[in-house]
Every structure is written in structure tokens, then in C-alpha cells.
Design a protein around this motif. Structure first.
Motif, short mmCIF file in Angstrom:
data_model
loop_
_atom_site.label_atom_id
_atom_site.label_comp_id
_atom_site.label_asym_id
_atom_site.label_seq_id
_atom_site.Cartn_x
_atom_site.Cartn_y
_atom_site.Cartn_z
N MET A 1 0.82 -1.20 0.00
CA MET A 1 0.00 0.00 0.00
C MET A 1 0.86 1.26 0.00
N ARG A 2 2.12 1.13 -0.40
CA ARG A 2 3.00 2.30 -0.49
C ARG A 2 2.51 3.23 -1.59
N ILE A 3 2.61 4.52 -1.34
CA ILE A 3 2.18 5.50 -2.35
C ILE A 3 3.35 6.40 -2.75
N GLU A 4 4.58 5.85 -2.59
CA GLU A 4 5.76 6.58 -3.06
C GLU A 4 6.77 5.56 -3.57
N HIS A 5 7.77 6.04 -4.28
CA HIS A 5 8.84 5.16 -4.75
C HIS A 5 10.19 5.83 -4.45
N GLU A 6 11.23 5.00 -4.45
CA GLU A 6 12.57 5.53 -4.20
C GLU A 6 13.16 6.08 -5.49
N GLN A 7 13.78 7.23 -5.36
CA GLN A 7 14.45 7.85 -6.52
C GLN A 7 15.89 8.14 -6.14
N GLU A 8 16.81 7.72 -7.01
CA GLU A 8 18.23 7.91 -6.74
C GLU A 8 18.65 9.31 -7.15
N LEU A 9 19.01 10.13 -6.19
CA LEU A 9 19.42 11.51 -6.47
C LEU A 9 20.86 11.55 -6.97
N SER A 10 21.69 10.74 -6.36
CA SER A 10 23.09 10.62 -6.74
C SER A 10 23.52 9.21 -6.35
N PRO A 11 24.63 8.71 -6.82
CA PRO A 11 25.03 7.34 -6.52
C PRO A 11 24.95 7.01 -5.03
N GLY A 12 24.05 6.07 -4.71
CA GLY A 12 23.89 5.63 -3.32
C GLY A 12 23.03 6.51 -2.47
N VAL A 13 22.49 7.62 -3.03
CA VAL A 13 21.64 8.55 -2.26
C VAL A 13 20.22 8.49 -2.83
N PHE A 14 19.25 8.07 -1.98
CA PHE A 14 17.87 7.90 -2.42
C PHE A 14 16.94 8.77 -1.59
N GLU A 15 15.81 9.10 -2.19
CA GLU A 15 14.74 9.76 -1.43
C GLU A 15 13.40 9.21 -1.90
N ASN A 16 12.41 9.26 -1.02
CA ASN A 16 11.07 8.81 -1.38
C ASN A 16 10.32 9.91 -2.11
N VAL A 17 9.78 9.55 -3.28
CA VAL A 17 9.06 10.51 -4.13
C VAL A 17 7.61 10.04 -4.27
N PRO A 18 6.63 10.93 -4.11
CA PRO A 18 5.22 10.52 -4.25
C PRO A 18 4.95 9.91 -5.62
N SER A 19 4.07 8.90 -5.64
CA SER A 19 3.65 8.26 -6.88
C SER A 19 2.16 8.55 -7.09
N PRO A 20 1.82 9.47 -8.01
CA PRO A 20 0.42 9.85 -8.22
C PRO A 20 -0.48 8.66 -8.57
N VAL A 21 0.05 7.70 -9.33
CA VAL A 21 -0.75 6.54 -9.73
C VAL A 21 -1.12 5.71 -8.51
N ASP A 22 -0.11 5.40 -7.68
CA ASP A 22 -0.37 4.62 -6.46
C ASP A 22 -1.32 5.37 -5.53
N GLU A 23 -1.10 6.66 -5.40
CA GLU A 23 -1.92 7.45 -4.49
C GLU A 23 -3.38 7.46 -4.92
N GLU A 24 -3.61 7.61 -6.22
CA GLU A 24 -5.00 7.68 -6.71
C GLU A 24 -5.76 6.40 -6.43
N VAL A 25 -5.10 5.25 -6.57
CA VAL A 25 -5.79 3.97 -6.40
C VAL A 25 -5.81 3.53 -4.94
N LYS A 26 -4.65 3.57 -4.27
CA LYS A 26 -4.53 2.93 -2.96
C LYS A 26 -5.18 3.73 -1.83
N VAL A 27 -5.07 5.05 -1.89
CA VAL A 27 -5.70 5.86 -0.84
C VAL A 27 -7.21 5.62 -0.83
#
Length: 547
Positions: A311-337
Motif C-alpha cells: 500500500m505504499r504510495i511513493e517510490h525511491e528515486q536515486e538523487l546521486s550514486p547511493g543517495v535515495f529519497e522517497n518521491v510521491p507516486s500519483p498513480v499509487d496514491e490515486e488507487v490505494k488511498v
């Protein structure tokens, strides 16, 4: 969408907060993995006991196969399957025979580890002898299935559908399906399997957890594009090409209902074990993830069922080698919420209480109708404000499909009735296996023994079937006959008693026969009980008179 997210967040926060440090029970318990995450006595919990076990690939395949034996046409939405390692010789033999009868048949098979998830351990083969039986499969059972070589493609890519299904109640059976789902795409253009491309997972496997590591994976803020899209966007596209989208949905609903009908008998056995009838305990509901593949001709095929869909509504995005952040996923949010929000709306205990209050006050409303008609909105009774608790929220995204369509599917629920017989004779509450005494009592009470089928034959049948099922590694925690073994024995008895009928009619006839004799026995016991009470009353009256 922001209001919906806020509503879901507020509801979830109230779910997770234990009032007064758990000294008082909660209305809803939201477990992360299974029913047994916490020991609870009341309220509602978002997991059914036994569900995790029931949707494992081997158990699901066995449950569906039982239904395929009874209703082969109705259950042709599940690929032909064999269970490894126990059915490996059968797999080799059947494939050889089919090839001999049809030399043009050049199948591909997909091997799925029983407890695997997120694509772990899945691989494709052309020859049964390529199954990796050495070591790991012996300790880790698997299912091998005929691979669907002609899937529907969009943008030349293979995709599957993740649909969210709410099992709101087991008894009575109540099923809801989300009106939208997710379409998860492969990241390499599809080609039919050959020896050269069998190992190209980004072409053949639709698992999001695999394809996200492909350089071709596309994260999109648009629900109509990218490597993960809404299912509704696919349906719109199909509709624009002239496809009968209503039939697609109808076939999917049918698939979901039939699959849950296949699962419910054993779920009821688990349920009575953890929550015995007559004892206090929680009620259950659960969100399931159905993974479905559309074939080129738009026929839906069941791939698997997930007891704990993400039920996650975000995905990990690699900003730089080995550095990740969670970014909202509009598709997941629309369905899962929407799915979580509306699940909580449907199981909300306050909703039931509001309905009770409204029903209690309806007489008062009718009696004072003239006064209310004259009064302005602000002058109405306070309970009217309860009707506005969901004001501003969209209509439910979850559509009830059962019992709404019960009349069309109830004839399939034969194994449910067999399970009811099994549960009746279990004897000890909390157990899931039938002992030899219980099996003999079942035979005796249902009048199934005769000169051609003695009680000695009954014992042999029990021992043979129970020993074989136990050798398959079916739950060694307790000894005895599991439900699947009982079903096999029941089918065997039905075939002996009603030889000239098709299997489903044989089974239905034997169920009717058993239920008739058990009803007669229950009535006899009831009359005897009344007679005892009346005799005791007469004796007591005589004693009073003599006194």
C-alpha cells in the motif's frame, strides 16, 4: 484527492492509537502481516486467520484444482498447474503425452517458488527436465504452470493488473472489488518465448519490484503513461479500439468471486480454530491483491493472490550514486488511498451505531412529521448531523459483487458445504484436523456404511488418504485428516455411491444425502431433549404433590 488523503490519514491514526495504553479494546486493529500479529479479543482486525497460508502458490493451486475437478469450464481462468516436487513425474508424463498427441504444441512453462514474492526465484523453461529440482526445490516447494504466451500488449509491452479486493465477511460471504487498479508493465518489448529470450525477465515478468531496476522503467506523474498506470486508463484505450470493456469487467468480477469461493472452505476451518463459535473474539476483514493477466482475446487469467499487497504510495528515486529519497507516486496514491479510505468507511463501527440510532429515532420522526416539516434545517434534531459525517467524500470506490451476484454463483459452493460437514465432526474446538473417531462418526451418522462398505473399509480409506496428504508436508503441527484430505475422501465416497453422474452431481447428491440424515438426527435429539425436560417436570410435580 487532498481531502481523501486527509480523511484516510485521520481514520488510520485513530486505528493505530491504542486508547489508554491498550487498557481498553480498539474498534479496529490494523495488522501488518497476519491475524496473529497481536493477540486480540474483540473489535475488528484487518486479517483473516489462515489467509497468508491459503494464498501461497501451492495451496491456491490445490484449492482451484479442486474446483476445476468439479467445474472445469467455470474455472478455466487458472493456468494448468503441477505441484513440485511431488508431481514432477506426473508433470513429465503429461507433457510428453500432450506433445505426442499434438506435435505442433510447443509449450513454455513458468516455475514459481511456493513462498516467493516480488518475482523472487521465478524462471521459464521449455523442457520439464530443466526444472531445478536439486537441493532448493526439495526444501522449498514450487508450482509449475503453463506460461501464457499470447498476452494482450499495450505499446508492444506485456503488463498485468493488480486489483484490490475487500473480503469484508466470511459468513455471510461479502466481497467488494475496487473500481480501479494498477497496470504494471514490463520494460522490454514482448516476444513469444524462445530458448534465446527465456531469461529476459524485463520482457516476461511483470513484477514491479523487478522492472523498477530496469533502465527503461518510466516513473510518470500521468496515470495514462509510464511503467505503472491505472487500469482505467487501459480500459479507456481498449474502449477506443472498440473492445467490449463491460464484458472484460464482468469476466474479472466472475474470476474474483470464483477464486474466493475456492478459498473460503479452508478459511472457515482456520477461522473456527482461532475464533471458535460461541466464544468472544474479533471479526475479520482483509484487502487482497489479485494479479490478473489479460490474454490477447481479452480473457482474464489469474496469476496469483496476495494476502499483503503493498500500500505504499511513493517510490525511491536515486538523487546521486547511493543517495535515495522517497518521491510521491500519483498513480499509487490515486488507487490505494481510495481503497484504504473506503475499506475503513465500510467497516467503520460508528456507521453501524449511527444506523441503529437513526432506526430507533425513525418512529419519533414519523410521529412528529408535521413539526419537522415546519421547522427549518437548523431546528431539526441533533441526530440529523450524523448524516453529514461523510459529506464531501466521493462515492465508494469499492463495489459490492457478493452477495449482489450470489444467485449466479451459489451453485459453485459445494466444497463450502463439505467443509461444514468437516467442521461439525472435528469435535475438539481449536483443531483443524479430523481424527479417526470423528471420521467414523461422520460415516455412521450420515448412514454411509453398508455391506459393500464396512467400517473396516472406512478405516482403510481414512488411513490411506491421511497418510498420503501428511507425506506432502501438510501441517505436521497436529495429527489427523486435513480438510483437503477429507474433500478427497468425500469425492471418493460420492463416486462410489452415485457412479453414473458427473462428479459435481455426485458430490451434490452425497451432500444432500448427508445433510438430510444429519437434520433428522438433530430433530431426533431435540425431541429426546424435550422429552427428558417434560419427564423431569412431571417427576418434580409429583414430588410436590406427594409433599
Amino acid at each position: 484527492m487532498k481531502e481523501c488523503c486527509q480523511f484516510a490519514s485521520e481514520l488510520l491514526s485513530s486505528v493505530f492509537q491504542f486508547p489508554f495504553g491498550r487498557r481498553l479494546p480498539c474498534d479496529i486493529y490494523w495488522h501488518g502481516v497476519s491475524f496473529h500479529d497481536n493477540y486480540i479479543f474483540s473489535g475488528q482486525v484487518n486479517k483473516f486467520p489462515g489467509m497468508t497460508e491459503m494464498v501461497r502458490k501451492v495451496t491456491l493451486s490445490r484449492a482451484v484444482r479442486t474446483m476445476q475437478d468439479l467445474f472445469p469450464v467455470e474455472y478455466n481462468f487458472y493456468p494448468r498447474s503441477w505441484i513440485l516436487p511431488e508431481e514432477f513425474p506426473l508433470f513429465v508424463t503429461e507433457v510428453r503425452m500432450m506433445k505426442e498427441s499434438d506435435p505442433s504444441w510447443k509449450p513454455t512453462f513458468i516455475v514459481k517458488p511456493d513462498g516467493g514474492c516480488q518475482g523472487d526465484g521465478i524462471y521459464l523453461i521449455k523442457d520439464p527436465n530443466d526444472v531445478r529440482l536439486a537441493g532448493s526445490v526439495q526444501s522449498r516447494p514450487a508450482v509449475v504452470q503453463e506460461y501464457i504466451c499470447k498476452p494482450l500488449l499495450v505499446d508492444k509491452l506485456k503488463f498485468d493488473i493488480r486489483l484490490y479486493v475487500l473480503l469484508k465477511s466470511l459468513e455471510p460471504l461479502e466481497i467488494y472489488i475496487a473500481k480501479d487498479g494498477l497496470s504494471r508493465f514490463c520494460t522490454e518489448p514482448y516476444q513469444e518465448p524462445t530458448l534465446k529470450n527465456l531469461h529476459q525477465v524485463f520482457m516476461h515478468l511483470t513484477n514491479y519490484s523487478l522492472n523498477i531496476h530496469s533502465g527503461n522503467f518510466i516513473h510518470s506523474d500521468n496515470v495514462n503513461t509510464g511503467s505503472k498506470r491505472t487500469f482505467s486508463s487501459i480500459l479507456c484505450r481498449l474502449s477506443s479500439r472498440g473492445a467490449d470493456v463491460k464484458k472484460v469487467w464482468s469476466d474479472i468480477i466472475s474470476l474474483v468471486i470464483k477464486t474466493i469461493i475456492a478459498l473460503t472452505p479452508e478459511l472457515k476451518v482456520y477461522y473456527q480454530s482461532d475464533i471458535p463459535a460461541g466464544k468472544p473474539g474479533p471479526t475479520c476483514f482483509q484487502i487482497l491483491g489479485f494479479d490478473i493477466l489479460l490474454m490477447k482475446n481479452l480473457k482474464p487469467m489469474l496469476l496469483e493472490v496476495n494476502a499483503n499487497p503493498s500500500m505504499r504510495i511513493e517510490h525511491e528515486q536515486e538523487l546521486s550514486p547511493g543517495v535515495f529519497e522517497n518521491v510521491p507516486s500519483p498513480v499509487d496514491e490515486e488507487v490505494k488511498v481510495a481503497v484504504i479510505r473506503d475499506t475503513l468507511r465500510l467497516v467503520d463501527p460508528q456507521k453501524k451505531r449511527r444506523k441503529e440510532i437513526q432506526s430507533q429515532t425513525s418512529e419519533h420522526v414519523s410521529e412528529t412529521r408535521e413539526d419537522l416539516l415546519d421547522a427549518g434545517p437548523a431546528d431539526g434534531p441533533e441526530y440529523e448531523t450524523s448524516k453529514n459525517t461523510e459529506a464531501g467524500l466521493p462515492s465508494l470506490c469499492l463495489k459490492q459483487v457478493f452477495p449482489k451476484y450470489a444467485k449466479q454463483f451459489n451453485y459453485l459452493r459445494l466444497v463450502d458445504r463439505v467443509a461444514a460437514l468437516f467442521i461439525r465432526f472435528l469435535g475438539v474446538k481449536g483443531t483443524t484436523k479430523l481424527g479417526p473417531t470423528g471420521f467414523r462418526t461422520f460415516i455412521r451418522n450420515c448412514k454411509l456404511s453398508n455391506s459393500n462398505f464396512s467400517m473396516a473399509s472406512v478405516d482403510i480409506l481414512y488411513i490411506d488418504i491421511t497418510r498420503r496428504w501428511n507425506s506432502m508436508g501438510i501441517d505436521h503441527k497436529e495429527s489427523g485428516m486435513c480438510l483437503q484430505a477429507f474433500v478427497e475422501a468425500f469425492f471418493c465416497l460420492a463416486q462410489k455411491k452415485y457412479k453414473s453422474l458427473p462428479l459435481h452431481e455426485q458430490v451434490a447428491s452425497l451432500i444432500d444425502f448427508c445433510e438430510y440424515h444429519l437434520a433428522a438426527l438433530d430433530e431426533k435429539r431435540l425431541l429426546c431433549g424435550r422429552g427428558v425436560v417434560e419427564r423431569r417436570g412431571a417427576v418434580k410435580a409429583n414430588l410436590v404433590t406427594l409433599g
